[in-house]
Design an enzyme around this catalytic site. Structure first.
Site, PDB file in Angstrom:
ATOM      1  N   ASP A  20      31.684  40.406  39.965  1.00  0.00           N
ATOM      2  CA  ASP A  20      32.089  39.837  41.256  1.00  0.00           C
ATOM      3  C   ASP A  20      30.855  39.690  42.135  1.00  0.00           C
ATOM      4  O   ASP A  20      29.807  40.280  41.844  1.00  0.00           O
ATOM      5  CB  ASP A  20      33.114  40.750  41.956  1.00  0.00           C
ATOM      6  CG  ASP A  20      33.583  40.146  43.280  1.00  0.00           C
ATOM      7  OD1 ASP A  20      33.837  38.930  43.321  1.00  0.00           O
ATOM      8  OD2 ASP A  20      33.665  40.873  44.279  1.00  0.00           O
ATOM      9  N   SER A  21      30.997  38.946  43.213  1.00  0.00           N
ATOM     10  CA  SER A  21      29.880  38.799  44.142  1.00  0.00           C
ATOM     11  C   SER A  21      29.629  40.099  44.907  1.00  0.00           C
ATOM     12  O   SER A  21      28.561  40.277  45.470  1.00  0.00           O
ATOM     13  CB  SER A  21      30.177  37.669  45.124  1.00  0.00           C
ATOM     14  OG  SER A  21      31.369  37.943  45.827  1.00  0.00           O
ATOM     15  N   CYS A  83      35.702  37.157  40.514  1.00  0.00           N
ATOM     16  CA  CYS A  83      35.366  36.397  41.716  1.00  0.00           C
ATOM     17  C   CYS A  83      35.933  34.974  41.617  1.00  0.00           C
ATOM     18  O   CYS A  83      35.647  34.252  40.656  1.00  0.00           O
ATOM     19  CB  CYS A  83      33.840  36.352  41.812  1.00  0.00           C
ATOM     20  SG  CYS A  83      33.212  35.408  43.182  1.00  0.00           S
ATOM     21  N   GLU A 162      34.461  42.766  55.109  1.00  0.00           N
ATOM     22  CA  GLU A 162      33.161  43.433  54.907  1.00  0.00           C
ATOM     23  C   GLU A 162      32.784  44.310  56.101  1.00  0.00           C
ATOM     24  O   GLU A 162      32.157  45.330  55.960  1.00  0.00           O
ATOM     25  CB  GLU A 162      32.053  42.380  54.713  1.00  0.00           C
ATOM     26  CG  GLU A 162      32.104  41.659  53.394  1.00  0.00           C
ATOM     27  CD  GLU A 162      31.717  42.539  52.220  1.00  0.00           C
ATOM     28  OE1 GLU A 162      30.798  43.350  52.371  1.00  0.00           O
ATOM     29  OE2 GLU A 162      32.363  42.431  51.168  1.00  0.00           O
ATOM     30  N   CYS A 194      40.940  34.743  46.805  1.00  0.00           N
ATOM     31  CA  CYS A 194      39.646  35.368  47.065  1.00  0.00           C
ATOM     32  C   CYS A 194      39.809  36.876  46.898  1.00  0.00           C
ATOM     33  O   CYS A 194      40.826  37.441  47.322  1.00  0.00           O
ATOM     34  CB  CYS A 194      39.203  35.039  48.493  1.00  0.00           C
ATOM     35  SG  CYS A 194      37.701  35.892  48.986  1.00  0.00           S
ATOM     36  N   HIS A 196      38.670  39.308  48.371  1.00  0.00           N
ATOM     37  CA  HIS A 196      38.772  40.119  49.584  1.00  0.00           C
ATOM     38  C   HIS A 196      40.155  40.064  50.238  1.00  0.00           C
ATOM     39  O   HIS A 196      40.499  40.944  51.012  1.00  0.00           O
ATOM     40  CB  HIS A 196      37.747  39.653  50.611  1.00  0.00           C
ATOM     41  CG  HIS A 196      36.349  40.090  50.293  1.00  0.00           C
ATOM     42  ND1 HIS A 196      35.719  39.729  49.125  1.00  0.00           N
ATOM     43  CD2 HIS A 196      35.480  40.859  50.980  1.00  0.00           C
ATOM     44  CE1 HIS A 196      34.500  40.259  49.122  1.00  0.00           C
ATOM     45  NE2 HIS A 196      34.333  40.944  50.226  1.00  0.00           N
TER      46      HIS A 196
HETATM   47  N1  DGL Z   1      34.270  37.304  45.552  1.00  0.00           N
HETATM   48  C1  DGL Z   1      34.372  36.101  46.353  1.00  0.00           C
HETATM   49  C2  DGL Z   1      35.579  35.304  45.902  1.00  0.00           C
HETATM   50  O1  DGL Z   1      36.525  35.813  45.333  1.00  0.00           O
HETATM   51  C3  DGL Z   1      34.535  36.405  47.822  1.00  0.00           C
HETATM   52  C4  DGL Z   1      33.300  36.763  48.562  1.00  0.00           C
HETATM   53  C5  DGL Z   1      32.163  35.758  48.467  1.00  0.00           C
HETATM   54  O2  DGL Z   1      32.178  34.716  49.134  1.00  0.00           O
HETATM   55  O3  DGL Z   1      31.269  36.077  47.711  1.00  0.00           O
HETATM   56  O4  DGL Z   1      35.597  34.121  46.112  1.00  0.00           O
END
Ligand code: DGL
Length: 276
Positions: A20-21, A83, A162, A194, A196
């Site tokens: 993931d990011s 992600c 965040e 997403c 988050h």
């Molecule tokens: N993990 C990213 C997603 O699911 C969210 C956060 C980002 O923009 O990196 O799209």
């Protein structure tokens, strides 16, 4: 020993790789560990370079491949791209390049929305990258061309999560601005596209009201992981085994450990790996 049994013993010890990011993909880890308590997991969060949402697809793919490369040097039997932005940027590229099965988060979310929606009016929210890719829309329409779809990029949601600002009046205002236009289009299901967003589910549900069902792709991808392990005979059959969880990040381990421990409900230790 039969080939199938031999293969299963070898795979039993291998982990599921999750990328993931940042920290958001731990929502996926949580669901996988609930559903598959015997499986080990190796997680990579590219915390130094998140958010991915505003970046180009080429750049996100490059970053995702760096994490995949790292995981390929560990003992893994599957890769989960937790992600949405990285899935939208190039799931097929990763699948073509890897010897293990690679699962993304978009298709499981789509399937759940199709099951949930009674009226065929579905909303999708995600990062700018995910929404602009139209991947959710494409996959939904492939299944049913008559669906009505409403989508909206909600970039501030990632920042609210965040910065631990989800339970503030400002967050509610932002959520209403993003979501009211979707609710006005009479959607009955809303895909949280997403990593988050499951972390602000209560606020989102409060704003969209009880008539809209929220689709959490974390739960859906966990079910797909379980089904794929079963189909490919890769699940861990060893009841006695304690699973290993290892966490790697490109940024500071301290903040990841803090947020991650809260999210998973137990102390976690993360190690920094610089990707450049
Ligand atoms: N993990 C990213 C997603 O699911 C969210 C956060 C980002 O923009 O990196 O799209």
């Amino acid at each position: 020993m039969a080939e199938k049994a031999k293969e299963q013993i070898i795979n039993a010890h291998k982990a599921i790789g999750v990328i993931d990011s940042g920290v958001g993909g731990l929502t996926v880890v949580k669901e996988i560990s609930n559903l598959l308590p015997r499986e080990s997991i190796i997680y990579f969060g590219d915390t130094a370079r998140m958010p991915y949402g505003p970046r180009s697809y080429e750049e996100v793919r490059h970053f995702a491949f760096q994490m995949i490369d790292f995981l390929q040097h560990q003992e893994i039997k599957m890769i989960v791209v937790a992600c949405n932005s990285a899935t939208a940027a190039g799931l097929q590229h990763y699948q073509e390049a890897c010897r293990q099965p690679v699962l993304g988060v978009i298709e499981p979310g789509v399937r759940a929305a199709l099951k949930s929606s009674k009226t065929g009016r579905i909303g999708v929210i995600g990062t700018v990258g995910t929404i602009n890719s139209s991947e959710y829309e494409k996959k939904l329409k492939e299944n049913n061309g008559n669906l009505f779809l409403a989508s909206k990029a909600c970039p501030l949601f990632v920042l609210l999560v965040e910065n631990n600002l989800v339970n503030t009046p400002e967050a509610k205002k932002v959520a209403m601005e993003y979501l009211d236009p979707l609710v006005r289009q009479d959607i009955d299901s809303l895909i949280l596209g997403c990593t988050h967003y499951p972390l602000m589910k209560e606020l989102i549900q409060d704003v969209v009201g009880p008539s809209v069902t929220l689709i959490d792709s974390a739960k859906e991808i966990a079910a797909e992981v379980a089904a794929t392990l079963e189909d490919d005979n890769m699940n861990n059959p060893l009841e006695s085994e304690t699973p290993r969880y290892r966490f790697f990040v490109s940024g500071s381990p301290a903040s990841f450990e803090e947020v991650g421990s809260k999210l998973l409900g137990r102390e976690i230790k993360a190690y920094q790996v610089i990707l450049s």
